[in-house]
Design a protein around this motif. Structure first.
Motif, PDB file in Angstrom:
ATOM      1  N   THR A 131      35.003 -10.206   3.594  1.00 38.75           N
ATOM      2  CA  THR A 131      35.069 -10.354   2.289  1.00 38.75           C
ATOM      3  C   THR A 131      33.882 -11.218   1.561  1.00 38.75           C
ATOM      4  OG1 THR A 131      37.268 -10.780   2.209  1.00 38.75           O
ATOM      5  CG2 THR A 131      35.922 -11.932  -0.149  1.00 38.75           C
ATOM      6  N   PHE A 132      32.472 -10.301   1.050  1.00 37.36           N
ATOM      7  CA  PHE A 132      32.035 -11.158   0.443  1.00 37.36           C
ATOM      8  C   PHE A 132      31.985 -11.841  -1.276  1.00 37.36           C
ATOM      9  CE2 PHE A 132      30.752  -7.201   2.613  1.00 37.36           C
ATOM     10  CZ  PHE A 132      29.704  -7.992   3.353  1.00 37.36           C
ATOM     11  N   LEU A 133      31.704 -12.812  -1.367  1.00 42.26           N
ATOM     12  CA  LEU A 133      32.117 -13.166  -2.804  1.00 42.26           C
ATOM     13  C   LEU A 133      30.830 -14.017  -3.672  1.00 42.26           C
ATOM     14  CD1 LEU A 133      35.190 -15.705  -3.403  1.00 42.26           C
ATOM     15  CD2 LEU A 133      32.588 -16.554  -3.797  1.00 42.26           C
ATOM     16  N   MET A 148      26.059  -7.459  -9.218  1.00 42.84           N
ATOM     17  CA  MET A 148      25.366  -6.799  -8.670  1.00 42.84           C
ATOM     18  C   MET A 148      24.408  -7.698  -7.564  1.00 42.84           C
ATOM     19  SD  MET A 148      24.623  -3.883 -10.493  1.00 42.84           S
ATOM     20  CE  MET A 148      23.729  -3.128  -9.352  1.00 42.84           C
ATOM     21  N   LYS A 149      24.145  -9.146  -7.517  1.00 39.78           N
ATOM     22  CA  LYS A 149      23.965  -9.463  -6.354  1.00 39.78           C
ATOM     23  C   LYS A 149      25.395  -9.476  -4.756  1.00 39.78           C
ATOM     24  CE  LYS A 149      22.743 -13.958  -6.768  1.00 39.78           C
ATOM     25  NZ  LYS A 149      22.543 -15.450  -7.375  1.00 39.78           N
ATOM     26  N   ASN A 150      26.353  -9.792  -5.658  1.00 42.14           N
ATOM     27  CA  ASN A 150      27.283  -9.161  -4.353  1.00 42.14           C
ATOM     28  C   ASN A 150      27.171  -8.391  -3.465  1.00 42.14           C
ATOM     29  OD1 ASN A 150      29.704 -10.796  -3.081  1.00 42.14           O
ATOM     30  ND2 ASN A 150      31.183  -9.075  -3.936  1.00 42.14           N
ATOM     31  N   VAL A 191      33.226 -13.176  -8.422  1.00 45.55           N
ATOM     32  CA  VAL A 191      32.833 -11.206  -8.044  1.00 45.55           C
ATOM     33  C   VAL A 191      33.256 -10.938  -6.023  1.00 45.55           C
ATOM     34  CG1 VAL A 191      31.771  -9.461  -7.552  1.00 45.55           C
ATOM     35  CG2 VAL A 191      31.524 -10.405  -9.576  1.00 45.55           C
ATOM     36  N   VAL A 192      34.464 -10.877  -6.057  1.00 48.66           N
ATOM     37  CA  VAL A 192      35.103 -10.483  -4.969  1.00 48.66           C
ATOM     38  C   VAL A 192      35.010  -9.219  -4.602  1.00 48.66           C
ATOM     39  CG1 VAL A 192      37.443 -11.444  -3.304  1.00 48.66           C
ATOM     40  CG2 VAL A 192      36.734 -12.732  -5.298  1.00 48.66           C
ATOM     41  N   THR A 193      34.426  -9.223  -3.577  1.00 51.44           N
ATOM     42  CA  THR A 193      34.566  -7.589  -2.951  1.00 51.44           C
ATOM     43  C   THR A 193      35.193  -7.505  -1.584  1.00 51.44           C
ATOM     44  OG1 THR A 193      32.164  -7.301  -4.196  1.00 51.44           O
ATOM     45  CG2 THR A 193      32.492  -5.347  -2.746  1.00 51.44           C
TER      46      THR A 193
END
Length: 753
Positions: A483-485, A569-571, A493-495
């Protein structure tokens, strides 16, 4: 009799004020964008106007002899401005849209300051009038604050759920104008009531004991109200972020959370009015105790939510809410099937109220009790009640403005939600060090200090760490995934990446996903109608599938991506797959609102992609109105085409057909559809499809399956199929505020049976 009329007047005044706030804020975004800076400017200017108005109102209330006439002029002025606000804003927006943020601040101020200053004048003036009749300041301020705030609460909910949903933004303004003019008439008539005449003739009577000065140095009271105002708006922003993730970007989320927020404040004020009837010797002690309880209640609520959700079956509530795409979800009134899933159906329709009640109601109940109490403490002289209320309201709003800006642009951007909440809790809990007694029981200093230390230790030990709260909310999709937050002032944003699949969420709403083969297919089909495109515009990056196709088009020289969320975009840049996609030198990334971007430049594009914007999302109509599609048309080259994805099959295609001469509608197995539109005949170049597909691997080519969609209708067929439906316009956001549309669909379906 006069007090009853004035109570009704102030209730309706609050009702109308929230109509204006909801609608004006919405309309300003048409010209100045929905980005974090634009939204902060709107709210700050609105609040600043109220604060300046309250300051002016406090002085006018003490100096103007005929206060009933003054109040009449104020309500009439608000109504007159409301009447001209729509053409005024349209004129202002058409000549200033897309300006720099410095100029935007000036233009927004020119529009908002005049009416909000008049709105701010109302409370101190009415307090002066009302208190002259009942001669009890504490009861006057608690009752009037309750009446006005409860009116505002119901105004917020009625505006979005009823007026805008069924009749549009412009009708909402005219309803508020009508209310103002009716109120002005009532006020003008009431000036002949005996109490009004008596107020004009008599000098101020000797104040009752209950409204003598508090003895508190006003500066101390103003400092306290500034701090509590800072915290109150800070909490509000945090609640909007947390609850917003659970109920997605619903257009009804803002008004629902605001309704619960204002309802709690109103009931708290009313409760304090009842407490005032008792003999409370140390009101400052009570005020400090309430601040301590606010911090303690917020701590308890977050801890209970986090651990009950992570450790008990109650996690199902979060999972259901997160999986729902619409809040509220409309359930077809088929009572046979409805009864079989009674809980699920009722929950789907009401969870948008449940979560604000869980997080917001109790703390705001305590906040509402604070305002009349601190106003009483700030009353230095019994015959200066209007001035005292004006000053307190001014410093409260000053704290609101600063708290909103600092919380949104500093705390959330650098600390995130969890740490910011902990800081606010700590400030509230620290007030407990100064609470000397509870009732008749004295509290020793060591006991107070011990309680505060214990609560702070509990908070530091058990409160979720940065990102953990939102990881829990996304668990249904992101469990066992990498998980990237990223949380910033603009969004959360959570990806999640798991076994080659990527799930992407912005403020809880799905934004793209990989592999995105159906998005590839949409874009390739569109590209076949512009085979020689050299410049492309992508509004909304999502997870890059459409941009990937644009870059594979032969002859493409430049692709401009306009993305609202800097945090997105940062995430994505943290992930290797996107680092490669975003490294293409032909890419230009612009962090801005899509509509604002088009308003502020004159560039032409061969192909424009509008994807992954759900039609019922908040502010979606800014990108789905006839006026917006006409704006896109002006930025297309003569042979240029538009791809517009939508999950609404009736209104949106008809709206696109109203703005473009030629339209092709494609239906899919899923609910969503997409349209290809242009002002020149749409001529497909089939070899272009093969050329683009060659840029993908053989496995990817197989997966880009054209059976997922098929050509369904041209502009003529769209007109026939959607003849009974309206179109989206800037002032008529039909598909965004979907409750009215769902009702209309039900009526049409009933007629066709």
């Amino acid at each position: 009799m006069l007090t009853r009329w004035l109570s009704l007047v102030f209730f309706l005044s609050g009702f109308a004020a929230l109509i204006y706030q909801v609608v004006w804020q919405r309309l300003l975004t048409l010209y100045y964008g929905v980005g974090a800076i634009s939204m902060a400017l709107i709210v700050s200017i609105y609040m600043a106007g109220l604060g300046l108005g309250s300051l002016c109102g406090g002085r006018l209330a003490e100096k103007v002899k005929n206060k009933i006439l003054l109040y009449f002029v104020v309500e009439l002025a608000i109504g007159c401005f409301g009447l001209v606000s729509l053409p005024f804003l349209k004129f202002l927006g058409q000549h200033t849209a897309g300006s720099s943020y410095a100029l935007t601040f000036a233009y927004m101020s020119a529009f908002l300051l005049i009416p909000t200053i008049f709105m701010g004048i109302t409370l101190p003036v009415l307090v002066k009038i009302f208190n002259h009749v009942i001669r009890n300041f504490s009861q006057t301020i608690s009752f009037l604050y309750f009446v006005n705030t409860i009116g505002a609460a119901f105004g917020a909910i009625f505006t979005s759920y009823v007026i805008i949903s069924f009749w549009g933004l412009d009708t909402a303004i005219y309803v508020a104008v009508f209310i103002n003019f009716v109120l002005a008439g009532i006020i003008f008539t009431s000036r002949r009531m005996p109490a009004s005449i008596d107020m004009e003739k008599q000098k101020p009577a000797v104040a009752a004991v209950s409204q003598t000065g508090s003895g508190t140095v006003p500066v101390v009271a103003y400092a306290l109200v500034f701090v509590t105002g800072f915290l109150a708006i800070g909490y509000e922003i945090l609640w909007f972020r947390v609850v917003g993730v659970l109920v997605k970007a619903s257009p009804y989320a803002f008004s629902t959370i605001l309704f619960i927020y204002l309802l709690g404040i109103a009931l708290g004020s009313r409760l304090m009015g009842k407490i005032f009837k008792r003999n409370i010797p140390d009101k400052m002690n009570l005020f400090l105790l309430i601040q301590f309880l606010i911090g303690s209640s917020v701590l308890s609520i977050f801890l209970f939510y986090y651990y009950l959700t992570s450790k008990t079956p109650l996690q199902l509530l979060t999972h259901i809410s997160f999986s729902l795409q619409s809040h509220p979800t409309i359930v077809t009134p088929d009572f046979a099937s409805f009864g079989q899933n009674l809980f699920a159906n009722l929950y789907a329709m009401t969870d948008i109220f449940l979560w604000p009640m869980v997080f917001v109601f109790l703390p705001t109940l305590l906040m509402g009790a604070s305002f009349p109490l601190i106003t009483w403490l700030a009353l230095g002289s019994s015959d200066q009640e209007g001035k005292a209320v004006g000053n307190v309201y001014f410093f409260n709003i000053l704290g609101n403005v600063l708290g909103g800006l600092v919380t949104g642009f500093v705390f959330l951007a650098h600390w995130g939600t969890e740490i910011t909440v902990m800081v606010f809790i700590a400030v509230g809990v620290l007030f407990g060090c100064f609470v000397k007694s509870i009732g008749s029981r004295q509290l020793p200093a060591y006991f107070r200090g011990s309680v505060v230390v214990v609560l702070l230790i509990v908070m530091l030990s058990f409160f979720p760490k940065k990102g953990e709260l939102y990881q829990l909310m996304h668990e249904a999709y992101c469990k066992d995934a990498q998980t990237f937050l990223e949380e910033g002032e603009d969004s959360l944003v959570v990806t999640c990446e798991h076994e080659g699949s990527i799930y992407n969420f912005v403020n809880g709403t799905t934004q793209g996903g990989r592999p995105g083969y159906r998005f590839h297919a949409h874009a390739i089909e569109t590209a076949s109608f512009a085979p020689h495109a050299q410049r492309a515009l992508v509004i909304g990056y999502g997870t890059g599938s459409v941009t990937e196709v644009a870059l594979k088009m032969p002859g493409m020289k430049k692709v401009t991506i306009v993305e609202l969320s800097k945090s997105l975009m940062k995430n994505l840049e943290k992930m290797p797959v996107f680092q490669g996609l975003l490294a293409d030198p032909r890419l230009e990334i612009v962090l801005d609102d899509g509509r604002r971007f088009l308003l502020r430049n004159q560039d032409k594009y061969d192909i424009v992609f509008l994807v992954c914007i759900k039609a019922h999302s908040s502010y979606a109509n800014n990108l789905y109105s006839k006026e917006f599609f006409e704006l896109v048309g002006r930025h297309l080259t003569p042979q240029g085409v538009l791809l517009a994805w939508t999950d609404e099959r009736s209104v949106t295609p008809k709206t696109i057909a109203a703005a473009f001469k030629h339209v092709r509608l494609y239906a899919q197995i899923r609910k969503e559809v997409f349209c290809i539109a242009g002002n020149s005949p749409l001529i497909q170049n089939l070899p272009a499809i093969k050329s683009i597909l060659e840029g993908f691997t053989p496995a990817e080519q197989i997966s880009i399956n054209y059976s997922l969609f098929q050509f369904s209708a041209d502009e003529s067929a769209i007109a026939r199929k959607s003849a009974l439906y309206p179109i989206n316009e800037d002032w008529k956001p039909v598909s965004e505020y979907y409750l009215g549309l769902e009702f209309k669909k039900h009526l049409i379906s009933s007629r066709m049976r």
